[in-house]
Enzyme design. Structure first.
Site, mmCIF file in Angstrom:
data_model
loop_
_atom_site.group_PDB
_atom_site.id
_atom_site.type_symbol
_atom_site.label_atom_id
_atom_site.label_comp_id
_atom_site.label_asym_id
_atom_site.label_seq_id
_atom_site.Cartn_x
_atom_site.Cartn_y
_atom_site.Cartn_z
ATOM 1 N N GLY A 166 0.798 -1.221 0.000
ATOM 2 C CA GLY A 166 0.000 0.000 0.000
ATOM 3 C C GLY A 166 0.830 1.270 0.000
ATOM 4 O O GLY A 166 0.569 2.203 -0.771
ATOM 5 N N THR A 167 1.845 1.305 0.848
ATOM 6 C CA THR A 167 2.648 2.520 0.941
ATOM 7 C C THR A 167 3.340 2.823 -0.382
ATOM 8 O O THR A 167 3.301 3.954 -0.879
ATOM 9 C CB THR A 167 3.689 2.376 2.071
ATOM 10 O OG1 THR A 167 2.984 2.343 3.315
ATOM 11 C CG2 THR A 167 4.666 3.548 2.081
ATOM 12 N N ASN A 208 -8.844 4.236 7.545
ATOM 13 C CA ASN A 208 -8.268 3.099 8.251
ATOM 14 C C ASN A 208 -8.474 3.139 9.753
ATOM 15 O O ASN A 208 -8.351 2.141 10.430
ATOM 16 C CB ASN A 208 -6.763 3.017 7.943
ATOM 17 C CG ASN A 208 -6.037 4.303 8.276
ATOM 18 O OD1 ASN A 208 -6.534 5.390 7.998
ATOM 19 N ND2 ASN A 208 -4.880 4.188 8.883
ATOM 20 N N SER A 227 -3.867 -3.644 -1.337
ATOM 21 C CA SER A 227 -2.787 -4.326 -0.636
ATOM 22 C C SER A 227 -3.209 -5.745 -0.290
ATOM 23 O O SER A 227 -4.380 -6.008 -0.008
ATOM 24 C CB SER A 227 -2.446 -3.539 0.624
ATOM 25 O OG SER A 227 -1.613 -4.309 1.448
ATOM 26 N N HIS A 229 -1.991 -7.861 2.284
ATOM 27 C CA HIS A 229 -2.065 -8.385 3.661
ATOM 28 C C HIS A 229 -3.288 -7.905 4.425
ATOM 29 O O HIS A 229 -3.507 -8.311 5.554
ATOM 30 C CB HIS A 229 -0.763 -8.130 4.430
ATOM 31 C CG HIS A 229 -0.567 -6.723 4.885
ATOM 32 N ND1 HIS A 229 -0.557 -6.370 6.206
ATOM 33 C CD2 HIS A 229 -0.385 -5.594 4.184
ATOM 34 C CE1 HIS A 229 -0.355 -5.059 6.312
ATOM 35 N NE2 HIS A 229 -0.244 -4.574 5.089
ATOM 36 N N CYS A 251 0.789 2.178 11.647
ATOM 37 C CA CYS A 251 1.904 2.898 11.042
ATOM 38 C C CYS A 251 2.368 4.073 11.889
ATOM 39 O O CYS A 251 3.417 4.641 11.645
ATOM 40 C CB CYS A 251 1.543 3.378 9.644
ATOM 41 S SG CYS A 251 1.368 1.999 8.501
#
Lengths: 390, 377
Positions: free
Chosen positions: B70-71, B150, B200, B202, B323
């Site tokens: 994702g990042t 999120n 993403s 995961h 994060c």
């Protein structure tokens, strides 16, 4: 050609008759600190310690470690070669080339402790200087302010050739001033305080207060990481982890909110003193600095000290935060310190702590606590962990 | 009992994904760019994986570009679009509650001379569409907005972005960070009108270290890394075949998100009804949030003690975005909540494997924890 390390003592040279003891202590510390980098043989002559790597020892790693050992003013890497002038000249050219290519001016110094060597110091200087000038035509000699000093030492067994000296960590050998206990929470200050006192020769033990579930496993791990970093300077540290939940809850439930921090610190001191005494430590160390937070005022410190029977060292007492931060960056603890886990000092922090508590009032409020039982249980519940950098 | 409520941080890999990773490592371990039999086998797996993921987004396989997650996808999309479009304007419109991989990238672009507008949100983390229309002008080159937040689960008005760009006659590319939405609600970039979309692995029970960026056919962005010809030079480097295979396997076994949503909504409503019976709990997520994420505040109790207390009982929740490792949530701060709510947020995030027994254990844990943990005044 074999490479060795020549170590110059720091303040040690000043210490008259004690010098031998300090020197032995320094060598013992170095042996311990270098053990996992390989085998080194240590010999002493004329206030220089020679560390000679044996087969398989990692010299690069050893240099990084020696940089952080207290009691060393400076050291150099040197080539140990046969005592023959031709060999000395050729080795100097080869060994010092990387350094000489980076400078414009140099001079040569020579020391001859082996008086049987056919050349005197001035001749050694002249020959070496002349030879290097021929081999490195960009160089000039400057005897007053050279970019680099090339040293040739002719000793009993070998001749040593070295260039730039590396600055040592200074201070006194760990343990030469006795043992002391650092109270460590996980913030920026306490690792710096620990480092500063270790620099003055104190061997460290550490005391950390854990209050699960208010503080987590991670908070304790953070303290391990901090001490591991400090132990690169101070040598191994035994960490004592004190269970502190009940004490903090009792203070929270029974004492005025604005006194929470002062009463907590007094409880910490009581517990720490007992642990320190048991472990033969002669003083406590804290990271307090006057006025840094509302609970570190002079009256608050007076209230804390009122329960202490042993000296409390506060090396940061007159420092600004940015000065402390600068040291914590230098010793690589800053990035660990700023991890945002709750620690024992942040759990119940009152919004408006009393900045001028009086001892009488604090003692009066403490009557609501079973001080002796809480202290004893905390001490009895303490467990320990060995922390070692290497 | 183990109860895992941190699925917004990461999810347990499903057995299909684990099997696919192992198979890729033992059988199709070749380099997909190699022109021999072993390379061909790996390439076949790469392309079938791409198709599997594309079909989940109802897009074509050529529009899927694998990244490390994702990042990286967010960085690539935002930086790549901004620099591709920089001659057409300099305004970028986003929101103030994006994930840090968008937020920090935007800060970087701002320092490089772009004009970044981060739309404010209300106390439920919602963006006012009118603000969006007002912010987008003809000089706007990129609009980036997450689909589901999120930390609080708020669903953002991503479809409005295209409309805003059209109304302003702007050439803006539209990027959507769909990391928290993918697999949990119907996510179709074409229907949402977006040009770029981040997903993403995961977060959908696949392995970590792999994600993808959807790039609509015909849209160009500048790459951030340089090297080989892989992923059409948008993201060069030998493809992480085991992870890609695991990602595809996880995507293949995703249940129909619409049907799953009904079940998860039922679980969420059950949990919320139990939570509201407890004193001093405020629900920070809006009622119409994606039911997989519920953010609550325990008034007077900091997050960490409760989190530690629950963790000791095998119950895993988080205090916010993994994060940011425990720093005060920028999302909740932007929502302008009062301090008592900022100190003690807990994020409870579900997966399709969450059970009612786990929820009961969580509720019981919170009740017990509130008895034991001393409250702040």
């Amino acid at each position: 050609m074999k490479e060795i390390i020549l170590i110059k003592n720091g303040e040690l040279a000043l210490k008259g008759l004690n010098r031998r003891t300090f020197e032995d202590m320094l060598i013992k510390n170095m042996k311990r600190r270098l053990a996992s980098a390989g085998n080194f043989k240590f010999t002493v002559s004329q206030s220089t310690i020679v560390a000679e790597p044996e087969e398989g020892a990692d010299l690069e790693d050893a240099v990084e470690r020696i940089r952080k050992i207290f009691g060393i003013a400076g050291f150099s890497r040197a080539a140990a070669v046969e005592k023959d002038m031709d060999v000395i000249l050729r080795s100097a050219e080869e060994y010092l080339a990387p350094q000489l290519l980076g400078v414009r001016t140099f001079k040569v110094e020579a020391k001859r402790s082996d008086k049987k060597f056919p050349l005197g110091s001035p001749e050694i200087c002249r020959e070496t200087g002349g030879y290097l000038l021929r081999k490195f035509p960009h160089l000039e000699v400057d005897v007053h302010n050279p970019d680099m000093v090339v040293t040739v030492e002719v000793r009993d067994t070998h001749a040593y050739i070295h260039g730039k000296q590396i600055k040592g960590a200074g201070g006194m050998p760990t343990g030469s001033a006795g043992r002391s206990a650092i109270l460590i929470s996980g913030g920026i200050d306490s690792p710096v305080a620990a480092y500063m006192m270790a620099k003055r020769g104190l061997e460290l033990i550490a005391i950390h207060f854990a209050s699960p579930p208010y503080t987590s496993e991670r908070a304790e791990q953070k303290v391990h990481s901090l001490l591991k970093q400090v132990s690169k300077y101070s040598g191994r540290i035994t960490l004592y982890v004190v269970p502190f939940t009940e004490t903090q809850e009792q203070i929270k439930d029974n004492c005025p909110e604005d006194l929470f921090t002062v009463v907590m610190r007094r409880m910490m001191m009581r517990v720490s003193q007992i642990i320190a005494q048991r472990e033969h430590a002669g003083a406590l160390i804290t990271g307090e600095s006057v006025g840094q937070v509302a609970s570190q005022t002079m009256p608050a410190i007076a209230c804390t000290d009122a329960v202490c029977e042993m000296p409390v060292f506060r090396p940061l007492i007159g420092m600004d935060k940015d000065e402390v931060v600068a040291i914590s960056r230098k010793i690589d603890t800053f990035d660990i310190s700023i991890l945002p886990y709750e620690d024992c000092c942040t759990v119940f922090t009152p919004k408006h702590p009393r900045t001028r508590p009086t001892i009488d009032y604090v003692e009066e409020c403490e009557k609501a606590l079973e001080v002796e039982r809480l202290v004893n249980e905390a001490v009895e519940g303490t467990r320990f962990v060995h922390i070692n950098a290497y | 009992m183990e109860a895992y409520f941190d699925n917004s941080a990461t999810t347990a890999p499903c057995c299909e994904a684990v099997k696919a990773v192992t198979e890729a490592m033992t059988q199709s371990w070749g380099n997909p760019s190699s022109l021999h039999a072993i390379g061909n086998r790996a390439n076949a797996l790469l392309e079938s994986s791409r198709s599997d993921i594309a079909s989940r987004l109802s897009c074509s396989p050529e529009e899927i570009f694998f990244t490390s997650g994702g990042t990286e996808s967010n960085n690539l999309a935002v930086m790549g679009a901004a620099y591709q479009m920089r001659r057409m304007g300099r305004r970028i419109v986003s929101t103030s509650i994006e994930h840090s991989s968008i937020d920090d990238t935007l800060n970087r672009l701002e320092a490089d001379g772009f004009e970044v507008i981060k739309l404010r949100v209300d106390s439920y983390g919602r963006v006012n569409e009118k603000d969006l229309y007002a912010a987008v002008n003809s000089n706007t080159i990129l609009i980036t907005m997450m689909l589901v937040n999120n930390e609080i689960g708020t669903i953002m008005p991503v479809q409005a972005a295209k409309r805003a760009a059209m109304m302003a006659r702007s050439p803006a590319l539209i990027h959507c960070d769909a990391v928290q939405a993918f697999g949990k609600m119907p996510v179709k970039p074409a229907a949402l009108g977006v040009d770029l979309m981040t997903i993403s692995s995961h977060k959908i029970h696949g392995p970590k270290g792999i994600g993808a960026l959807y790039i609509r056919k015909g849209v160009k962005i500048k790459p951030r890394t340089f090297g080989g010809e892989q992923e059409k030079k948008i993201r060069p480097g030998t493809e992480a075949m085991p992870l890609i295979a695991g990602f595809a396997a996880a995507a293949r076994v995703l249940p129909d998100p619409q049907k799953e949503l009904e079940h998860i909504t039922m679980l969420r409503d059950y949990m919320v009804s139990k939570l509201t019976e407890i004193d001093g709990i405020v629900i920070n997520s809006p009622p119409d949030a994606l039911p997989y994420v519920t953010n609550i505040s325990l008034i007077g109790i900091k997050s960490e003690p409760m989190l530690n207390f629950l963790s000791d009982r095998g119950i895993c929740v988080s205090s916010g975005s993994a994060c940011s490792k425990g720093k005060k949530s920028h999302v909740l701060m932007q929502m302008n909540l009062d301090r008592s709510r900022l100190d003690g947020p807990l994020r409870i995030s579900f997966s399709r494997f969450t059970t009612i027994q786990e929820i009961d254990a969580l509720i019981l844990g919170i009740i017990e924890g509130k008895k034991v943990i001393r409250a702040l005044k």
